[in-house]
Design a protein around this motif. Structure first.
Motif, PDB file in Angstrom:
ATOM      1  N   ILE B   4       0.841  -1.183   0.000  1.00 54.92           N
ATOM      2  CA  ILE B   4       0.000   0.000   0.000  1.00 54.92           C
ATOM      3  C   ILE B   4       0.881   1.240   0.000  1.00 54.92           C
ATOM      4  O   ILE B   4       1.843   1.323   0.761  1.00 54.92           O
ATOM      5  N   VAL B  25      -3.144   0.566  -3.774  1.00 52.12           N
ATOM      6  CA  VAL B  25      -2.845  -0.758  -3.254  1.00 52.12           C
ATOM      7  C   VAL B  25      -2.431  -1.651  -4.413  1.00 52.12           C
ATOM      8  O   VAL B  25      -3.031  -1.593  -5.498  1.00 52.12           O
ATOM      9  N   PRO B  31     -10.278  -4.637  -2.886  1.00 52.44           N
ATOM     10  CA  PRO B  31     -10.097  -4.501  -1.435  1.00 52.44           C
ATOM     11  C   PRO B  31     -11.109  -3.523  -0.850  1.00 52.44           C
ATOM     12  O   PRO B  31     -11.629  -2.664  -1.565  1.00 52.44           O
ATOM     13  N   LEU B  33     -11.249  -0.249   1.296  1.00 49.90           N
ATOM     14  CA  LEU B  33     -10.267   0.801   1.522  1.00 49.90           C
ATOM     15  C   LEU B  33     -10.770   1.770   2.579  1.00 49.90           C
ATOM     16  O   LEU B  33     -11.983   2.017   2.676  1.00 49.90           O
ATOM     17  N   ARG B  68     -13.187   7.020  -4.962  1.00 54.12           N
ATOM     18  CA  ARG B  68     -12.512   5.781  -5.365  1.00 54.12           C
ATOM     19  C   ARG B  68     -12.729   5.617  -6.867  1.00 54.12           C
ATOM     20  O   ARG B  68     -13.658   4.943  -7.304  1.00 54.12           O
ATOM     21  N   ARG B  72      -8.219   0.016  -6.969  1.00 57.74           N
ATOM     22  CA  ARG B  72      -7.169   0.039  -5.954  1.00 57.74           C
ATOM     23  C   ARG B  72      -6.634   1.446  -5.700  1.00 57.74           C
ATOM     24  O   ARG B  72      -5.494   1.613  -5.289  1.00 57.74           O
ATOM     25  N   TRP B  93      -6.103  -0.966   3.840  1.00 60.05           N
ATOM     26  CA  TRP B  93      -6.926  -1.864   3.035  1.00 60.05           C
ATOM     27  C   TRP B  93      -7.220  -3.124   3.844  1.00 60.05           C
ATOM     28  O   TRP B  93      -6.494  -3.504   4.744  1.00 60.05           O
ATOM     29  N   GLN B 102      -6.857  -5.170   8.846  1.00 64.97           N
ATOM     30  CA  GLN B 102      -6.595  -4.070   7.930  1.00 64.97           C
ATOM     31  C   GLN B 102      -5.097  -3.796   7.947  1.00 64.97           C
ATOM     32  O   GLN B 102      -4.445  -3.922   8.988  1.00 64.97           O
TER      33      GLN B 102
END
Lengths: 112, 113
Positions: B4, B25, B31, B33, B68, B72, B93, B102
């Motif tokens: 990350i 990531v 994932p 996030l 987002r 990733r 993540w 996490q």
């Protein structure tokens, strides 16, 4: 409402002795608990976790104990080493929840 | 293995200026996030989390927003920074499946002057 509490903001332990960090929670739905270690100016790193179906989990020098009836968990570090000096956070979650609820942290200082 | 990344590592911005912090990531797909903030001497406060592209949940009312745009990639933004936005911002993540763990990035130290 602080659902995960770390009542000791700091703890000092002699090198080679046992460090015991405590955490209490109030939400009875929590079924998974984690400990993170954080150095200054870095992201937390995952240390160890425990599911509510267990009362103990061990990984090398680190052991986590869970007392569900008391809603209490503790992290034991033995023997304590200077590199263990850091802030330790406990966290909790439950099935179906994508989030972790963190405590406020305990600063552990290992005295050489 | 999964990695990350967060940048920048440190940032000093004047009050009223915009903000954009980026997190990416590698080594995993779809994932969950998270954006957290650690204020001086405080614990970790969850600001936003996302379970998929374009899906953002806000945990606390504030001067910040998150997006987002890719699977990733997670971005934290503000149109006008406040002094109270100063802090240490962490991206994390999680796999969102069988485990709750996490994993955190290195963080960004933001100072608003």
């Amino acid at each position: 409402d602080q659902q995960v509490k770390q009542n000791s903001p700091s703890l000092s332990v002699q090198e080679g002795r046992i460090s015991i960090l405590n955490c209490d929670y109030t939400n009875s739905m929590f079924d998974y608990f984690l400990w993170y270690k954080k150095y200054p100016a870095e992201g937390p790193t995952f240390l160890i976790s425990i599911s509510s179906i267990k009362d103990k989990n061990e990984d090398g020098r680190f052991t986590v104990f869970l007392n569900k009836s008391a809603k209490h968990l503790s992290l034991h570090i033995v023997p304590s080493q200077p590199g263990d000096s850091a802030v330790y956070f406990c966290a909790a979650s439950h099935f179906g929840n994508e989030k972790l609820t963190f405590g406020t942290g305990t600063r552990l200082t290992i005295i050489p | 293995s999964q990695t990350i990344h967060q940048w920048p590592a440190t940032l000093v911005q004047p009050v009223g200026s915009p903000l954009s912090l980026e997190c990416t990531v590698e080594g995993t797909s779809n994932p969950n996030l998270y954006w957290y903030r650690q204020a001086a001497g405080r614990g970790l406060q969850l600001l936003f989390y996302s379970v998929g592209i374009g899906q953002i949940s806000s945990e606390v009312p504030q001067n910040l927003s998150a997006s987002r745009p890719q699977d990733r990639q997670f971005i934290l933004s503000s149109k006008k920074l406040l002094l109270s936005d100063s802090g240490f911002y962490l991206c994390a993540w999680g796999s969102g499946t069988a485990t709750y763990e996490q994993y955190f990035g290195p963080g960004t130290r933001l100072t608003v002057t």
